[in-house]
Design a protein around this motif. Sequence first.
Motif, PDB file in Angstrom:
ATOM      1  N   VAL A  45      -0.454  23.018  -5.496  1.00  0.00           N
ATOM      2  CA  VAL A  45      -0.729  23.784  -6.425  1.00  0.00           C
ATOM      3  C   VAL A  45      -2.195  24.842  -6.324  1.00  0.00           C
ATOM      4  N   PHE A  46      -2.109  25.861  -6.772  1.00  0.00           N
ATOM      5  CA  PHE A  46      -3.162  26.695  -6.400  1.00  0.00           C
ATOM      6  C   PHE A  46      -4.408  26.538  -7.237  1.00  0.00           C
ATOM      7  N   SER A  47      -4.333  26.074  -8.136  1.00  0.00           N
ATOM      8  CA  SER A  47      -5.967  25.948  -8.911  1.00  0.00           C
ATOM      9  C   SER A  47      -6.485  24.794  -8.415  1.00  0.00           C
ATOM     10  N   PRO A  48      -7.807  25.023  -7.974  1.00  0.00           N
ATOM     11  CA  PRO A  48      -8.752  23.947  -7.481  1.00  0.00           C
ATOM     12  C   PRO A  48      -8.755  22.818  -8.690  1.00  0.00           C
ATOM     13  N   PHE A  49      -8.758  23.333  -9.879  1.00  0.00           N
ATOM     14  CA  PHE A  49      -9.022  22.252 -11.008  1.00  0.00           C
ATOM     15  C   PHE A  49      -7.655  21.285 -11.113  1.00  0.00           C
ATOM     16  N   THR A  50      -6.669  21.659 -10.946  1.00  0.00           N
ATOM     17  CA  THR A  50      -5.452  21.158 -11.046  1.00  0.00           C
ATOM     18  C   THR A  50      -5.237  20.063  -9.803  1.00  0.00           C
ATOM     19  N   LYS A  51      -5.551  20.663  -8.592  1.00  0.00           N
ATOM     20  CA  LYS A  51      -5.708  19.928  -7.483  1.00  0.00           C
ATOM     21  C   LYS A  51      -6.570  18.720  -7.677  1.00  0.00           C
ATOM     22  N   ILE A  52      -7.807  18.690  -8.223  1.00  0.00           N
ATOM     23  CA  ILE A  52      -8.646  17.459  -8.395  1.00  0.00           C
ATOM     24  C   ILE A  52      -7.948  16.734  -9.380  1.00  0.00           C
ATOM     25  N   SER A  53      -7.390  17.389 -10.521  1.00  0.00           N
ATOM     26  CA  SER A  53      -6.675  16.578 -11.585  1.00  0.00           C
ATOM     27  C   SER A  53      -5.573  15.567 -10.998  1.00  0.00           C
ATOM     28  N   TYR A  54      -4.832  16.344 -10.034  1.00  0.00           N
ATOM     29  CA  TYR A  54      -3.622  15.381  -9.396  1.00  0.00           C
ATOM     30  C   TYR A  54      -4.661  14.364  -8.581  1.00  0.00           C
TER      31      TYR A  54
END
Length: 152
Positions: free
Chosen positions: A59-68
């Motif tokens: 995924v591209f979004s840093p927020f989504t990365k951290i969430s995963y």
Amino acid sequence: MMPTASPTLNDVRMMYHEASSNDNVCKSLVEILKPYNEKNNPVLSGYRAGATMMMAKYVFSPFTKISYFRKGRDMLQRAVNADDQNIELRFLRFAVQTNLPFFLGYKDHIDADKIFILKGLSSLQDPVLKANIGTFMKGSDYVSDNEKINLL
């Protein structure tokens, strides 16, 4: 729709390995393992946790990365807590922690897991799992040359 059969542990292991370089396999693995948690199958839950963390690669979004990452980390910890004498779960956590970027700060079980794995590897009954863990440990920068000599 007919319920699908439970995946075999060997199938999950193969998919997990492939998921590290294939986003579609990673997504499929997370989906296939959704029914499993630390209460009904800690090992499959551990693989689900690892695949969830792996999704951050795709995924591209840093927020989504951290969430995963956080979701997978918490799931993996619950799985290990549910069966902390399981070498495969401890190995999964070791492999994840030794491959994550340092800034994520998820490094607090590396030494304990390494010691647990090195002590228990020789008595592991599954020859494929034993070989896979042994190969990984021999290639790990977290395992000393002296410790590697004592591996299978």
